[in-house]
Write a protein that holds these residues in place. Structure first.
Motif, short mmCIF file in Angstrom:
data_model
loop_
_atom_site.label_atom_id
_atom_site.label_comp_id
_atom_site.label_asym_id
_atom_site.label_seq_id
_atom_site.Cartn_x
_atom_site.Cartn_y
_atom_site.Cartn_z
N ASN A 144 -3.89 -4.47 1.07
CA ASN A 144 -3.25 -5.16 -0.05
C ASN A 144 -2.78 -6.56 0.30
O ASN A 144 -2.18 -7.24 -0.52
CB ASN A 144 -2.10 -4.33 -0.61
CG ASN A 144 -1.12 -3.91 0.47
OD1 ASN A 144 -1.36 -4.15 1.65
ND2 ASN A 144 -0.03 -3.30 0.08
N TYR A 147 2.06 -8.81 4.29
CA TYR A 147 3.36 -8.51 3.71
C TYR A 147 4.11 -9.79 3.36
O TYR A 147 4.72 -9.89 2.28
CB TYR A 147 4.20 -7.67 4.68
CG TYR A 147 5.58 -7.40 4.13
CD1 TYR A 147 5.77 -6.41 3.17
CD2 TYR A 147 6.68 -8.17 4.50
CE1 TYR A 147 7.01 -6.18 2.59
CE2 TYR A 147 7.93 -7.95 3.93
CZ TYR A 147 8.08 -6.96 2.99
OH TYR A 147 9.31 -6.75 2.42
N ARG A 150 3.04 -11.13 0.01
CA ARG A 150 3.47 -10.29 -1.11
C ARG A 150 4.96 -10.42 -1.36
O ARG A 150 5.41 -10.47 -2.51
CB ARG A 150 3.05 -8.84 -0.85
CG ARG A 150 1.52 -8.68 -0.95
CD ARG A 150 1.04 -7.26 -0.72
NE ARG A 150 1.08 -6.88 0.68
CZ ARG A 150 1.84 -5.93 1.19
NH1 ARG A 150 2.64 -5.23 0.40
NH2 ARG A 150 1.81 -5.66 2.48
N PRO A 167 7.15 -5.82 -3.19
CA PRO A 167 5.94 -6.31 -2.51
C PRO A 167 4.83 -5.27 -2.41
O PRO A 167 3.66 -5.60 -2.48
CB PRO A 167 6.45 -6.69 -1.11
CG PRO A 167 7.90 -7.00 -1.31
CD PRO A 167 8.37 -6.09 -2.41
N SER A 168 5.22 -3.98 -2.33
CA SER A 168 4.18 -2.95 -2.18
C SER A 168 3.39 -2.72 -3.47
O SER A 168 2.35 -2.07 -3.44
CB SER A 168 4.81 -1.63 -1.73
OG SER A 168 5.87 -1.31 -2.61
N GLN A 169 3.86 -3.27 -4.59
CA GLN A 169 3.11 -3.13 -5.85
C GLN A 169 2.03 -4.21 -5.97
O GLN A 169 1.23 -4.18 -6.89
CB GLN A 169 4.05 -3.29 -7.04
CG GLN A 169 4.95 -2.13 -7.33
CD GLN A 169 5.83 -2.45 -8.54
OE1 GLN A 169 6.89 -3.06 -8.40
NE2 GLN A 169 5.39 -2.06 -9.72
N LEU A 325 -0.67 2.56 -8.82
CA LEU A 325 -0.67 2.13 -7.43
C LEU A 325 -1.12 3.27 -6.52
O LEU A 325 -1.96 3.10 -5.65
CB LEU A 325 0.74 1.65 -7.04
CG LEU A 325 0.90 1.18 -5.60
CD1 LEU A 325 0.01 -0.03 -5.33
CD2 LEU A 325 2.35 0.82 -5.29
N PHE A 334 -9.55 1.79 0.91
CA PHE A 334 -10.46 1.73 2.07
C PHE A 334 -11.18 0.38 2.14
O PHE A 334 -11.70 0.01 3.18
CB PHE A 334 -11.45 2.90 2.06
CG PHE A 334 -12.58 2.74 1.08
CD1 PHE A 334 -13.77 2.13 1.47
CD2 PHE A 334 -12.45 3.19 -0.23
CE1 PHE A 334 -14.81 1.98 0.56
CE2 PHE A 334 -13.48 3.03 -1.14
CZ PHE A 334 -14.66 2.42 -0.74
N TYR A 335 -11.18 -0.35 1.04
CA TYR A 335 -11.76 -1.69 1.06
C TYR A 335 -10.82 -2.64 1.80
O TYR A 335 -9.63 -2.70 1.50
CB TYR A 335 -11.93 -2.23 -0.37
CG TYR A 335 -13.15 -1.72 -1.08
CD1 TYR A 335 -14.42 -2.19 -0.73
CD2 TYR A 335 -13.05 -0.81 -2.12
CE1 TYR A 335 -15.55 -1.74 -1.41
CE2 TYR A 335 -14.17 -0.36 -2.80
CZ TYR A 335 -15.42 -0.83 -2.45
OH TYR A 335 -16.53 -0.39 -3.11
N SER A 336 -11.35 -3.40 2.73
CA SER A 336 -10.52 -4.36 3.47
C SER A 336 -10.10 -5.51 2.56
O SER A 336 -10.80 -5.85 1.61
CB SER A 336 -11.32 -4.95 4.63
OG SER A 336 -11.95 -3.94 5.37
N CYS A 337 -8.99 -6.11 2.90
CA CYS A 337 -8.52 -7.29 2.17
C CYS A 337 -9.54 -8.42 2.35
O CYS A 337 -10.12 -8.57 3.42
CB CYS A 337 -7.17 -7.72 2.70
SG CYS A 337 -6.47 -9.12 1.80
N THR A 338 -9.76 -9.19 1.30
CA THR A 338 -10.83 -10.19 1.33
C THR A 338 -10.34 -11.62 1.57
O THR A 338 -11.14 -12.55 1.52
CB THR A 338 -11.61 -10.17 -0.01
OG1 THR A 338 -10.68 -10.06 -1.08
CG2 THR A 338 -12.58 -9.02 -0.05
#
Lengths: 469, 469
Positions: A144, A147, A150, A167-169, A325, A334-338
């Motif tokens: 996501n 930190y 976010r 931030p976790s949202q 969420l 599982f998709y890496s951050c881009t």
């Protein structure tokens, strides 16, 4: 005995040259299947090169499987005869890439010039990112996003949008298209989307590429028509309540409450709120996002830094309500951050040090001047005899509706002939627009002031109705 | 008359405070539908504030639709009564994000330390990117990435991989997962994929998320088994012929020719060649990619800079053969490029000035030393009584097969207890692996040399078979 002219090798190392000669002889069938190669020592003596050099060439041939070694017997050519002797063809010649056409004014491009970007501050934070002593930025970034970024966005939204977001949202992605893609995968193909008409047509293209059905929902003066949305049977609707593009409509509270009621009626319904361009508002304060008015956790909020910073930075974010969420984490994390962690870090610092607010205020001041300048040029133009201006209070565009007997295509072509790339209201519409008017979207962010007088002449020259006889 | 204590507003501008007070009174029903608001002038006098301030507050309420103005009669409260009086709830408190666990050694992380990254050179090119006088980098980047970067990659591949590729065949994306996603959309759901077993399991997860069927194809000593591939009915196969992960197998020429024959038999078949980690080869020269051996334009080449540079940079690329390129342009080029143009530019300069080759050579030298060091520590360890090393000639890992009566899960847990995060061969396998051996993937890129003696003690301590009594 194998004989190759080692002097022919150019800059290539001897072992590599020898490897290539033998390899090509095998491919071309000059060396036959199961033929025994000379021993390393005798080939070295024969070619007057080192034994180690021959060994290296043989090793490479072994690794790639052109020869095999049989203990105490030597090296033998592999049997590749049944595969034919195809030489790799030269790649086809592609035409060189044509440079993008440059126009006198390009109304489709709506980008600020580089002189407005706070490059030196940005540079400082990028340098800082590269010289940090802890290794956060060198690790793989969480799905996501960083930190720090976010948390900075969460603070920014509280100060500037009245939004309380953990931030976790927040999920960071390389562009809103990327985030839409992930949402579509999460919702799955059984989900029908709805899009405002006119509106963000690319959303339909993305839906199509994911195999999701979608419906266009007309807008009226208050925006998206909720009764037609209800009729459409859609599950998830994409809207821009704070600043509809290209009309600039702000969805009034009554329509918002109707929309929130629509979403509450069925469990699988959701709203995607696209808050694009809402930073640049020229009168009053910001418009409260639907996200902040939602009491049922049914709104996904979406925004980008491409407009507020610079399009070259591919950083967008979305905010998910709690239950979504969890679903996102279960199915999409599982998709890496881009997004590069260096740029995420720089942006985090840029925001948390207050530079984003300052930059937006500076740009608002600049755009306001730009807007005034261009609007007054339009008001003084003979164009006004046959057209109406429809100002938008946010973003960096307004609408010009011209009463003309020319078709849209004729207007577009006449624009090109005058070296102008025009942007049309109909480019954003799905349904037909009236025949007797041609509505242009005047994106003014990037128009240089010194070009304005000539631009007005060229625009007026397009329409026979306002040419002087 | 509306009465609010203006002194209660804190740092808020007066107009905003007044707007909020009236808005909340409307939402909460204290101001009733159709109630007439006081005139601007009389409210200003009553509250002892400026008329312009009241006007601004009324304007904002109008914009957001809380009130309406009726000519010559004044301002009236909108009728929102049917929507109930919901106050926006405080957002739920989320637990703070737990920091990622740090291990004594993490065999899953395979990343270089920041001290190896050529930060000052990179910095220089990033600064250059931000100060370029032309505006290429400030425009929206073409769908396939910056021309400069594609040209630099094309030159690099010619010099280092024997590949002749036009820049227009190259597509830049934010990570290989992103590019795989686009490929899957292009091939569509009717396409069945095949993946090596063991191999890159994430490809299966991405297939699943796109609704594509996929098959695992076992490997033997030469890699992917072509007869089983044929039997599987798959259309597009994902392979790593130059350096299979985690076994390190180099696919020999015979198997490659079989694979190329497989692909030629059916029109819709294609090969996706993943050349990950092939830069770091410790003996001989590079292995020619299948792409360069393909005479039928059936191979898609895929690589990333995450390993050769640093994982934080999300820059990967793929190369499409001509007919697929056209199909990609027709169906996928509406997606914007996902990589920041600043970083694309910096990488282009980094490559074209020869820094990438230098950096890779430096890292190869470093990894070779690291590898030697760790291998000799393993060879001297009591672990060797019950295990075998399987070296890989490329990448930054090797395999350790331990004969033990412990289950994999027990080994993993014992590892965690020793503060080690272990990586298992079975993590990359779909089919079952033999019970009596436990094969560890020793990713050595990031292991600090001073930790090695203690690491060997902890590893040996896991297995009762090699504890001294």
């Amino acid at each position: 005995m194998l004989t190759y002219d080692i002097n022919n090798r150019g800059h290539m190392p001897v072992y590599e040259y020898l490897y290539r000669c033998i390899r090509d002889d095998i491919i071309e069938g000059k060396l036959k299947a199961w033929e025994k190669l000379p021993s390393k020592r005798s080939l070295a003596r024969h070619l007057n090169i080192g034994v180690v050099t021959v060994m290296n060439a043989y090793e490479q041939l072994l690794t790639e499987g052109y020869i095999r070694s049989i203990e105490r017997r030597g090296y033998f050519v592999e049997d590749l005869s049944k595969y034919g002797k195809k030489k790799v063809a030269e790649p086809p010649e592609y035409p060189p890439e044509p440079p993008e056409r440059e126009y006198f004014v390009d109304f489709k491009a709506n980008r600020i010039g580089l002189k407005h970007f706070p490059a030196s501050v940005w540079n400082r934070f990028m340098r800082e990112a590269l010289s940090l002593q802890n290794d956060t930025l060198w690790k793989t970034v969480p799905y996501n996003g960083l930190y720090e970024l976010r948390a900075a966005i969460s603070g920014y939204l509280l100060r500037n949008r009245g939004m309380k977001v953990m931030p976790s949202q927040i999920i960071i992605g390389a562009g809103t298209e990327y985030l839409y893609s992930r949402l579509m995968q999460m919702f799955g193909r059984a989900c029908t989307f709805a899009i405002e008409d006119p509106g963000y047509k690319k959303f339909a293209a993305i839906s199509a590429s994911y195999g999701n059905p979608w419906k266009y929902i007309p807008i009226d003066r208050s925006g998206l028509m909720i009764d037609l949305l209800e009729e459409s049977g859609a599950d998830v609707v994409h809207v821009s309540p704070a600043n509809h593009f290209p009309t600039g409509i702000v969805m009034p509270i009554r329509r918002r409450l109707e929309l929130l009621e629509w979403v509450s009626r069925v469990k699988k319904r959701y709203i995607i709120e696209d808050d694009y361009d809402s930073e640049f508002r020229y009168s009053g304060k910001f418009i409260l996002p639907l996200f902040a008015q939602d009491t049922q956790n049914k709104v996904i909020y979406m925004n980008t830094f491409s407009k507020s910073m610079v399009p070259s930075l591919r950083i967008s974010y979305m905010i998910l309500p709690p239950d979504l969420l969890q679903r996102y984490i279960d199915t999409m994390s599982f998709y890496s951050c881009t997004v590069s962690s260096f740029e995420q870090y720089a942006l985090a610092r840029f925001i948390s040090e207050g530079h984003l607010e300052r930059h937006i205020n500076r740009m608002k001041f600049y755009y306001r001047g730009q807007r005034r300048h261009i609007l007054s040029a339009f008001r003084a133009s003979p164009l006004m005899k046959i057209s109406e201006l429809r100002e938008c209070n946010a973003g960096t565009h307004f609408l010009l509706s011209v009463r003309t007997r020319m078709s849209e295509e004729e207007v577009r072509q006449a624009g090109l002939a005058a070296d102008l790339s025009l942007s049309m209201y109909s480019d954003y519409s799905y349904s037909d627009v009236p025949d007797d008017t041609c509505t242009l979207v005047i994106n003014y962010a990037g128009i240089e002031q010194e070009k304005i007088p000539e631009l007005m002449r060229r625009l007026a020259g397009i329409f026979p109705e306002c040419r002087k006889d």
